[in-house]
Write a protein that holds these residues in place. Structure first.
Motif, PDB file in Angstrom:
ATOM      1  N   ASP A  40     -36.300 -16.767  38.921  1.00 19.04           N
ATOM      2  CA  ASP A  40     -35.544 -17.532  39.913  1.00 19.04           C
ATOM      3  C   ASP A  40     -34.073 -17.128  39.954  1.00 19.04           C
ATOM      4  O   ASP A  40     -33.313 -17.663  40.757  1.00 19.04           O
ATOM      5  CB  ASP A  40     -35.645 -19.036  39.613  1.00 19.04           C
ATOM      6  N   GLN A  41     -33.660 -16.226  39.078  1.00 19.57           N
ATOM      7  CA  GLN A  41     -32.233 -15.871  38.993  1.00 19.57           C
ATOM      8  C   GLN A  41     -32.012 -14.404  39.369  1.00 19.57           C
ATOM      9  O   GLN A  41     -32.435 -13.492  38.653  1.00 19.57           O
ATOM     10  CB  GLN A  41     -31.722 -16.144  37.578  1.00 19.57           C
ATOM     11  N   THR A  42     -31.349 -14.182  40.484  1.00 21.12           N
ATOM     12  CA  THR A  42     -31.159 -12.832  41.025  1.00 21.12           C
ATOM     13  C   THR A  42     -30.468 -11.914  40.021  1.00 21.12           C
ATOM     14  O   THR A  42     -30.868 -10.772  39.816  1.00 21.12           O
ATOM     15  CB  THR A  42     -30.316 -12.922  42.314  1.00 21.12           C
ATOM     16  N   GLU A  96     -29.641 -21.378  43.207  1.00 26.15           N
ATOM     17  CA  GLU A  96     -30.928 -20.693  42.989  1.00 26.15           C
ATOM     18  C   GLU A  96     -31.652 -21.223  41.759  1.00 26.15           C
ATOM     19  O   GLU A  96     -32.816 -20.928  41.567  1.00 26.15           O
ATOM     20  CB  GLU A  96     -30.688 -19.193  42.741  1.00 26.15           C
ATOM     21  N   ARG A 152     -33.150 -14.861  48.690  1.00 21.88           N
ATOM     22  CA  ARG A 152     -32.014 -15.203  47.840  1.00 21.88           C
ATOM     23  C   ARG A 152     -30.716 -15.339  48.637  1.00 21.88           C
ATOM     24  O   ARG A 152     -30.545 -14.734  49.690  1.00 21.88           O
ATOM     25  CB  ARG A 152     -31.847 -14.156  46.740  1.00 21.88           C
ATOM     26  N   VAL A 177     -38.395 -21.512  44.707  1.00 21.34           N
ATOM     27  CA  VAL A 177     -38.307 -21.357  43.252  1.00 21.34           C
ATOM     28  C   VAL A 177     -39.687 -21.676  42.666  1.00 21.34           C
ATOM     29  O   VAL A 177     -40.499 -22.364  43.292  1.00 21.34           O
ATOM     30  CB  VAL A 177     -37.237 -22.266  42.607  1.00 21.34           C
TER      31      VAL A 177
END
Lengths: 411, 409
Positions: A349-351, B349, A23, B24
């Motif tokens: 996919d989202q920290t 991201e 990330r 991803v």
């Protein structure tokens, strides 16, 4: 090896670190176990006023200086007041994570509650009530939560006009002194982080912040009131909310409940969307969701529609709640599961989202729960279990109902 | 174009743009139709948005139910939005389901606009209009746009009006659909764990037979009006006030300077935050930009106690004038850069966020920009570019002032 590290720090903080090596940013999520339920009954709104005043002055910085310090590291910060806890979060590039922790520790540990900032917070709180009163859906949520969760867990963060008027600076200081401390904190971090380095950083920042003994972690019971009430408001649409008792997040039946919610309101082929919107054109918005304080749960459904269609919409919602126990299909459960799997992939996919979910897991399960473990529990649910859940919790269960708009329901 | 991006065009004019993202697990894809409410005639105001609903309602191969079920079988999370100048249909799913995702989305772009569904969905759109009318901030925005662009197609609400949606016929919608949803007026965009070659093959399979021939665009550059407008609505408790000035368009070299100005004036830790909110005047005071390809707006907006509306207006005007004369400091500019650096890293991201950014870049600029290119644009903002901005787009004049709420004036 698990990607989660779960530690109890000497200072009293329960820490979880999620190692996500690829990330670009690192997330910090702090939960202080003090919220609306901890407010004195004559000072409703106090928890949010404290949350909004903590960063308006510390022993090292005035409010503007502290905001500038966060901006110097490009931190994306936010905070919120919940019924059982208050949350503070920050998202930064990796090189700024330690500084982000330091600045959070600074305002949580050494706020000065400047008198003018306290006065402003109360004044803005009064004006926020005007905003809430213009938000029909928000008002309906406020009323159904109070009715279905009870007078303690059903409080609204904005408080009430008369209780806000009574709040003084001393109330803010006292609430902070009584409820804020490391023993009441859960901290979660996620990103390309080394767990031991994070633990040292957090320990350094919060050592000596109040008693290290954990406290305020016991669930409070909900007080469910199975009544129907109407709130008059001159709006174009009528808001409808129906609440039923559900299960806690850590209950064995929770996976079946989640899939049932998916069948009712999870996707475009979900029953409520199909029956209310697609087949009858009754509403633009219709949905199903759950509310989950620690140790309890509510199932909710709601819709907004013009007054002449309100009765028909309400009848459709009830009909769907009643029939789901008898005719939910394997195909519907499979589709609901597919929705959860994709949402998990997107959230994964989202920290920031992963970090926040880790905090929620500690609140409800007492530990971080790997995503695959949660998904495996959902995958293991059968259609019979979903039907059984609906039969036990929904079909004939007591309901709490709120309508808000120009006209009450006729039956 | 960087290797991160992939660009292709089918023989019928359908453009394909892909951003391949490492690390991803999801893929986001969507069809951009370059049409919106500014492409409508006044008698069919709202048809673009209503059509967006209808594209979910049935094709030659799928009923509305089939579309919903097929999306839900892959957990597809479909959605769409319509604006003044574009309509975008998209979904986010697991990378392994890209073929099914494109199959359904492409099918929807050839809707048969089923007549029975048309009548039913009209009710839903009217409910959506009613919902919007219950939100003071939506009402205020509609008044602002109507007054600012008076007499221009940008001036009517994207949802249209009850008076235009109610009598709208399927034939009127069909004519609009035929003229605007041709492949040479559309772009297929994808971001995430996507193989560009696979996407092109899927586009050829599902879109190759689409016939080109979009009607030429009739868009004209609007004239922006100024003045004072009050809309008294006693059913609301608070007052929304908005002060609007012309700003650079979405493709202007000064675009990023405009973004920075909005953040410094009305973002978090901004001049408005300290001079208005933290003075107790109102809980919400902010500065927003609204971009189009040929014009832009800077909107200074506050929600307040009606009794404080005058004080809030005075404070907003004071701060707007002050930022022009009492120059922005290097520290303020640096703080904007720092925040934008973090937000761009985070957005990088998320396939969904990148999908929307790439779509926006392709529509307005012709090409997508990398995160590094966007950062370079942020780094180029400085006191010089701000001076250039204020020379062309001053914010110390009358502007358009709109006040909506229970106050009489």
């Amino acid at each position: 090896m698990s990607e989660h590290t779960h530690l109890q720090l000497a200072c009293g903080i329960e820490l979880a670190v999620l190692h996500l090596p690829q990330r670009r940013a690192e997330a910090l999520d702090i939960r202080v176990l003090a919220g609306l339920a901890d407010e004195p009954a004559d000072r409703l709104g106090l928890a949010r006023l404290v949350e909004q005043t903590l960063d308006k002055g510390t022993q090292q910085h005035d409010g503007r200086g502290l905001s500038d310090a966060f901006d110097e590291i490009g931190a994306m910060t936010s905070s919120w007041s919940g019924r059982e806890m208050t949350g503070f979060s920050g998202l930064v590039l990796p090189e700024f994570f330690p500084r982000c922790v330091e600045l959070h520790a600074e305002f949580l540990r050494t706020p000065t509650f400047p008198a003018d900032a306290c006065d402003v917070a109360v004044e803005l709180g009064r004006q926020e009530l005007l905003t809430l009163n213009d938000d029909a859906q928000g008002l309906c949520d406020k009323f159904i939560n109070r009715q279905a969760l009870g007078p303690i867990l059903g409080r609204h963060a904005a408080g009430e006009r008369e209780t806000l008027d009574a709040v003084t600076r001393d109330d803010l200081v006292n609430f902070w002194q009584k409820h804020y401390g490391a023993g009441r904190m859960i901290v979660s971090a996620a990103g390309p982080l080394e767990p031991q380095a994070v633990a040292e950083c957090i320990e350094r920042a919060f050592a000596g912040f109040g008693p290290a003994t954990q406290s305020n972690r016991d669930p409070r019971p909900i007080e469910f009131d199975a009544v129907a009430t109407h709130h008059d408001k001159p709006t174009e649409q009528e808001q409808i909310a129906i609440a039923l008792r559900g299960v806690p997040v850590n209950h064995d039946d929770r996976p079946a409940e989640r899939l049932l919610l998916g069948v009712l309101g999870g996707g475009m082929s979900a029953r409520l969307f199909t029956e209310v919107r697609e087949k009858q054109g009754l509403a633009y918005w219709v949905g199903a969701w759950s509310e989950n304080p620690r140790g309890s749960g509510l199932l909710m459904v709601g819709a907004a529609t013009t007054p002449q269609r309100c009765q028909q919409t309400y009848a459709t919602l009830l009909r769907e709640l009643e029939r789901v126990a008898t005719d939910v299909t394997d195909e519907e459960v499979s589709r609901a599961l597919a929705g959860f799997l994709v949402r998990a992939a997107v959230r994964g996919d989202q920290t920031r989202t992963r970090c926040s979910e880790q905090s929620d897991d500690i609140i409800h399960f007492g530990r971080p729960v790997p995503m695959e473990e949660k998904l495996d529990r959902l995958r293991a649910v059968t259609v019979e279990q979903v039907r059984d859940f609906a039969a036990r919790y929904i079909a004939q269960a007591p309901r709490s109902v709120v309508t808000l708009g120009p006209e009450p329901l006729t039956a | 174009m960087s290797a991160r991006f992939f660009n292709h065009e089918l023989a019928n004019g359908l453009r394909i743009v892909v951003e391949r993202m490492d690390d991803v697990r999801s893929s986001a894809a969507g069809f951009l139709c370059r049409t919106g409410s500014r492409d409508e005639t006044p008698d069919v105001a709202g048809v673009s948005h209503f059509l967006e609903h209808m594209c979910f309602k049935g094709t030659a191969h799928r009923s509305a139910t089939d579309i919903n079920i097929d999306f839900d079988r892959i957990g597809g999370q479909p959605n769409a939005f319509t604006s003044h100048d574009r309509t975008f249909y998209y979904s986010v799913t697991r990378a392994a389901d890209l073929d099914k995702q494109i199959d359904i989305l492409a099918d929807m772009m050839r809707s048969v606009l089923p007549p029975d569904e048309f009548a039913m969905e009209k009710k839903v759109v009217l409910e959506e209009i009613a919902q919007s009318n219950d939100r003071i901030e939506h009402v205020a925005f509609d008044v602002l746009i109507e007054e600012l662009f008076k007499g221009h197609p940008l001036g009517w609400p994207v949802l249209g009006y009850e008076r235009t949606i109610d009598p709208l016929t399927r034939d009127q919608m069909h004519a609009y659909f035929q003229s605007r949803y041709a492949p040479d007026n559309m772009v297929l965009v994808a971001a995430g764990a996507v193989d560009p070659d696979e996407l092109v093959a899927l586009a050829e399979k599902h879109c190759d037979q689409w016939q080109p021939g979009a009607s030429p665009s009739r868009r004209t550059v609007p004239t922006l009006h100024s003045g004072r407008v009050t809309r008294r609505l006693e059913r609301f408790n608070q007052q929304v006030i908005a002060l609007t000035y012309p700003a650079p368009s979405g493709i202007s070299p000064l675009h990023e300077t405009g973004e920075a100005l909005a953040i410094i004036l009305g973002g978090n830790n901004s001049r408005f935050f300290w001079a208005i909110e933290q003075e107790g005047l109102c809980p919400h005071a902010a500065a927003y930009r609204l971009d189009f390809s040929d014009c832009g707006l800077l909107i200074l907006l506050a929600q307040c106690d009606p009794d404080k509306a005058e004080a809030v207006e005075t404070a907003m005007r004071t701060e707007a004038k002050r930022i022009m004369t009492d120059s922005v400091t290097p520290a303020e500019i640096q703080r904007v850069r720092n925040k934008r650096r973090t937000s761009l890293a985070v957005e990088g991201e998320s396939p969904y966020h990148r999908l929307v950014q790439v779509m926006d870049d392709v529509d307005y600029r012709g090409q997508p920009r990398t995160v590094e290119q966007r950062l370079a644009a942020v780094d180029a903002v400085g006191r010089e570019s701000l001076a250039e901005y204020f020379a062309s787009f001053p914010i110390d004049g009358e502007g358009l002032f709109v006040s909506v709420g229970p106050r009489a004036a």
